[in-house]
Design a protein around this motif. Sequence first.
Motif, PDB file in Angstrom:
ATOM      1  N   ASP A  15       0.820  -1.211   0.000  1.00  0.00           N
ATOM      2  CA  ASP A  15       0.000   0.000   0.000  1.00  0.00           C
ATOM      3  C   ASP A  15       0.852   1.258   0.000  1.00  0.00           C
ATOM      4  N   HIS A  16       1.918   1.217   0.767  1.00  0.00           N
ATOM      5  CA  HIS A  16       2.684   2.464   0.866  1.00  0.00           C
ATOM      6  C   HIS A  16       3.450   2.746  -0.423  1.00  0.00           C
ATOM      7  N   ALA A  19       0.989   4.271  -2.746  1.00  0.00           N
ATOM      8  CA  ALA A  19       0.736   5.674  -2.396  1.00  0.00           C
ATOM      9  C   ALA A  19       1.877   6.551  -2.912  1.00  0.00           C
ATOM     10  N   LEU A  20       3.108   6.083  -2.741  1.00  0.00           N
ATOM     11  CA  LEU A  20       4.253   6.860  -3.220  1.00  0.00           C
ATOM     12  C   LEU A  20       4.221   6.977  -4.744  1.00  0.00           C
ATOM     13  N   GLU A  21       3.877   5.894  -5.399  1.00  0.00           N
ATOM     14  CA  GLU A  21       3.804   5.896  -6.860  1.00  0.00           C
ATOM     15  C   GLU A  21       2.763   6.913  -7.354  1.00  0.00           C
ATOM     16  N   ALA A  22       1.589   6.885  -6.737  1.00  0.00           N
ATOM     17  CA  ALA A  22       0.518   7.792  -7.168  1.00  0.00           C
ATOM     18  C   ALA A  22       0.915   9.243  -6.950  1.00  0.00           C
ATOM     19  N   GLU A  23       1.613   9.498  -5.844  1.00  0.00           N
ATOM     20  CA  GLU A  23       2.059  10.855  -5.551  1.00  0.00           C
ATOM     21  C   GLU A  23       3.073  11.315  -6.606  1.00  0.00           C
ATOM     22  N   VAL A  25       3.459  10.234  -9.670  1.00  0.00           N
ATOM     23  CA  VAL A  25       2.779  10.400 -10.961  1.00  0.00           C
ATOM     24  C   VAL A  25       2.051  11.751 -10.987  1.00  0.00           C
ATOM     25  N   HIS A  26       1.405  12.068  -9.891  1.00  0.00           N
ATOM     26  CA  HIS A  26       0.724  13.363  -9.781  1.00  0.00           C
ATOM     27  C   HIS A  26       1.710  14.512 -10.009  1.00  0.00           C
ATOM     28  N   ILE A  27       2.876  14.413  -9.402  1.00  0.00           N
ATOM     29  CA  ILE A  27       3.889  15.464  -9.525  1.00  0.00           C
ATOM     30  C   ILE A  27       4.335  15.606 -10.987  1.00  0.00           C
ATOM     31  N   ARG A  53      10.223   4.585 -15.068  1.00  0.00           N
ATOM     32  CA  ARG A  53       9.027   3.751 -14.987  1.00  0.00           C
ATOM     33  C   ARG A  53       7.808   4.600 -14.585  1.00  0.00           C
ATOM     34  N   LYS A  57       4.312   5.361 -16.627  1.00  0.00           N
ATOM     35  CA  LYS A  57       2.978   5.183 -16.055  1.00  0.00           C
ATOM     36  C   LYS A  57       2.163   6.484 -16.115  1.00  0.00           C
ATOM     37  N   ASN A 196       9.709  11.647  -1.320  1.00  0.00           N
ATOM     38  CA  ASN A 196       9.281  10.908  -0.126  1.00  0.00           C
ATOM     39  C   ASN A 196       9.657   9.432  -0.138  1.00  0.00           C
ATOM     40  N   TRP A 197      10.461   9.037  -1.111  1.00  0.00           N
ATOM     41  CA  TRP A 197      10.888   7.641  -1.157  1.00  0.00           C
ATOM     42  C   TRP A 197      12.175   7.467  -0.360  1.00  0.00           C
ATOM     43  N   ASP A 201      12.537   1.851  -0.233  1.00  0.00           N
ATOM     44  CA  ASP A 201      11.351   1.950  -1.097  1.00  0.00           C
ATOM     45  C   ASP A 201      11.751   1.769  -2.559  1.00  0.00           C
TER      46      ASP A 201
ATOM     47  N   TYR B  76      12.243   9.792   7.473  1.00  0.00           N
ATOM     48  CA  TYR B  76      11.568   8.555   7.078  1.00  0.00           C
ATOM     49  C   TYR B  76      12.014   7.428   7.966  1.00  0.00           C
ATOM     50  N   GLN B 222      -5.835  16.855 -14.427  1.00  0.00           N
ATOM     51  CA  GLN B 222      -4.500  17.436 -14.536  1.00  0.00           C
ATOM     52  C   GLN B 222      -4.113  17.646 -15.989  1.00  0.00           C
ATOM     53  N   TRP B 266      -1.121   2.047 -16.853  1.00  0.00           N
ATOM     54  CA  TRP B 266      -0.014   1.325 -17.483  1.00  0.00           C
ATOM     55  C   TRP B 266      -0.080  -0.162 -17.128  1.00  0.00           C
ATOM     56  N   SER B 278      -3.610   7.547  -8.954  1.00  0.00           N
ATOM     57  CA  SER B 278      -3.461   8.377 -10.154  1.00  0.00           C
ATOM     58  C   SER B 278      -3.863   7.536 -11.352  1.00  0.00           C
TER      59      SER B 278
END
Lengths: 310, 434
Positions: A15-16, A19-23, A25-27, A53, A57, A196-197, A201, B76, B222, B266, B278
Motif C-alpha cells: 500500500d505504501h 501511495a508513493l507511486e501515485a504521488e 505520478v501526480h507530480i 518507470r 505510467k 518521499n521515497w 522503497d 523517514y 490534470q 499502465w 493516479s
Amino acid sequence: MPETLTEPTTVALSDHLRALEAESVHIMREVVAEFERPVMLYSIGKDSSVLLRLAQKAFYPGPIPFPLLHIDTTYKFREMIEFRDRYVAEIGGRLIVHTNTDAIAEGTQPFKVGTKACCGALKTRGLLDALTAGNYDAAFGGARRDEERSRAKERIFSLRDPNGQWDPKNQRPELWQLLNARIRPGESIRVFPLSNWTEIDVWSYIHAEQIPVVPLYYAKEREMIVRGDMLISTEQPFVPRMPGEKPQLVKCRMRSLGCSPCTGAVRSDADTIPKIIEELVAAKNSERQLRVIDHDQDGSMEMKKREGYF
Amino acid sequence: MADLLRICTAGSVDDGKSTLIGRLLYDSRSVYEDQLHSVKKASKNRTAGPIDFSLFTDGLRAEREQGITIDVAYRYFATARRKFILADTPGHEQYTRNMATGASTADVAILLVDARHGVRVQSRRHAQIARLLGIHHFVLAVNKMDLMEFDRAVFDGIVDEFRTILPGANLHAIPISALHGDNVITESERTPWFKGQSLLEFLETVEVARDADTKPFRMAVQLVARPTHEFRGYAGQILSGIVHPGDLVTSWPSGRSSKVKRIVTWDGDLDMAKAGQSVTLTLEDELDTSRGDMLTIGDIEVGQRVRADVVWMDERPLDPGRLYLLKHSTRMVTAEVDHGLELNQIGSVTLSLARPIMFDHYSANRFTGSFILIDPTTNFTSGAGMIAEGLHVRGANAAARTGAAERLARLARTAPSDAEAVDAVRRALEELLS
Ligand SMILES: Nc1nc2c(ncn2[C@@H]2O[C@H](COP(=O)(O)OP(=O)(O)O)[C@@H](O)[C@H]2O)c(=O)[nH]1
C-alpha cells in the motif's frame, strides 16, 4: 541482464509503495501541464530507473513527453553507458547526452584538479550548460530527501535562479498536494518526484515492478584496487596506484553509481534484490558515504546545491 | 509493511524534539532489523542513555548558527508494521508557516512539552494550528519526565490543561523521557501508573480515518491525454471516493455528464479506482473537459465567493488592494480578499474569484477544500486557505450557466478559424437551450 531480474517475482506493491507511486505520478503530470520545456535528468542509476518507470505510467498510453538528459563526464562506468543506450532504446526514450567537452579537452580529471573542481566542471557546469542550451524550464531529478541532511528540507519543486542556483532561504512552502509552478523568465525548477521515497522503497519498487537496473548494483567478483576500507575501480587508467598496489578480485557491488574513479564499491554478497534490501536494512552507513564527493568538506552537498548541482 | 502514516511534530526549542526524533529513527531501525531477521527483542540497549540522539538528526542549533534554513525537514522510518513520514517542524521563528506545512499532509501530530514548563503559549498555538489544518489525532508527549521523578501529578496536570485546548480531540498523552527512552519504543518500568501504549506502539497501531474512499468521488483533471485521434483520456489523482467503469460522472464547471468508459493505467485497465490513485479516465461522450475542471459523482459546490481560514506565510502582508493567484486543485484563478493579514497571522477571509472553483468544505475534504495564494509579483506561496463556506453559491442552474459561459469562451478561443468558432458556439448554444 542478471538472473535476478528474470526470476519469477510475484511481489505485489505494498500500500505504501502504491501511495508513493501515485504521488510521484501526480507530480510529473503537474510539471508537464504547467511547464513548457521539461526534461528528465537521467543518471542511469536505480533512482533514474524508477523515475523512468513512473514517467511511463504517468503518461500512458502516450509516450514520455520529455527528453532524457544525461550529463556524461566520460568517467562513468562502462556498464552504465551500455545499459543506458540499450534501455533507453528499448523503452523508446529520447536521449540527449551532454559532455563539457572543453573541460575534458583541458584534461580535467579528479586526480589532476581534485574531486571538487572536477565535479564542478563536469557535473555542475555540464548540467547548467545543457539546461541552458535546451532552454528547459523544469528538470526532473531522482533525489530523495532521505539521502542527505540538506536534502531533508528540499522541496518537491525546487526553485533555481537564472544561474541555476538554489537559495535555501527562499524556498516556497508546499502544502497539501498543491504545487506552485509560477516562475519568472530565466528561472527554472528542479523537480523531485521521489522526494518521499527511501532507498529501501526504491529497491522494493524495482523488485516488485521488475525494473531493469545496471548490473553493477549486484555483487560479483570484480577487479578492484583495495586501499584500506576503500574499493576503487580500475576502469580509468589515470587512477594513481600506491607502491605495490595491484588489482584484486573482490566480491563487491556499488550502492550508488557515479564516475568510476570516485565511486567506491562495498564488499557484498548481495546478488539479488532481496539480499540488497536485507543488506541495506542492516547497514549503518548511508549510501552517500561511499561517494567520495560528499566528504570534501562539511555540508558539501548543500554547497554544491547552491552552486547549481542537483 | 502495511501502510503509510504521515506525522508532524511540534515543540518549542529545547523541549527535546531532536532527541525524540533521533531516538525514533534510531530505535525503530533496530526494531525493523530485529523483526526482519526475526531475532530476539533488542530492548536492552534501547533504553540506554548515553548516545546523544539529537546529533542523529540535525541539531537545529548548529543550523541556525550557520544561517541555514529553519525549515520543515522530512524524515523517514519504518517498522515491520508501518512506514512513517515525519515532517519535523521547527517550533520557533516561522513556526506558523512550518506547522501549517507539516500539518497539511499529516494524519497525526506529536506535540511535545517539557514536563518542567508545562503548557506554554506556543504549545497552545501549535495545537490550534494542527487542529485548524484538520488533524484529528494528537499525541501529547510530556518529555523530560526523568527530571520530575516521573511524577504522575505533573503529568496529569499537563494533560488536563491540554484537554481544554483541544476539546473533543483524540488525545493520546504519554509521559516520556526522550533522552533515556522511557515509553518511546517500549513501555517504561518507571511509570507503573501509566497504562497506555508507548509512542511507537501508538504510531504503529493508531487507526486514522482513511475515509477518503467513502466520500463522494472527485478527480481534478490534470491533463488531457490525446496520444492518438481515437483516444481522449482525463488524467488525474482521485481526491476522494471511488469510481467504476459505467459510473455517471459530471464535469464541472460545465455540469455536463457522461459515463466512464475505461479506467486506464499502465498496469492495465481497472474495474475500480479509489482515493489516492493516479489514473486516466475515458468517457463515453465528449465533454470538452480540460485541465482545471473537476470530475465528480453527484454535486459539488461551484462558486466565485468563499469564506476561508487563511494562514499568511509571507513577510509582505496580505493586501485587500491587490490581486492574488489562487491555486485550488488543478485550477488557477485570480482572487481578491476583503481584508489583510500579517505574517504568521491566521484569519477568516472572504475571497472573490474571477472564475468559479469547484470545492467542498475543508472539514469535509482536505483536498477539494484547500488552496494556496500566490503573490503574482514574487510568485511566493504566500497563503494557505481552508474553505469554511461558499458564499452566495447559486443553484445548480446558475453554476451550470457559469460553466457554460466558460465553455463557450473556450470553444471560441480554441477554434482554428473564426468561422469554426462561430459554428462551435452556435451549436453549443443550441444544445444548452434545447
Ligand atoms: N533530562 C532530560 N533531558 C532531555 C530529555 N530530552 C531532551 N533532553 C535534553 O534537552 C536539551 C534539548 O534537547 P533537544 O533535543 O536538542 O531539543 P529541541 O530544541 O527541542 O530539539 C538537550 O540537552 C537534551 O539532552 C529528557 O527526556 N530528559
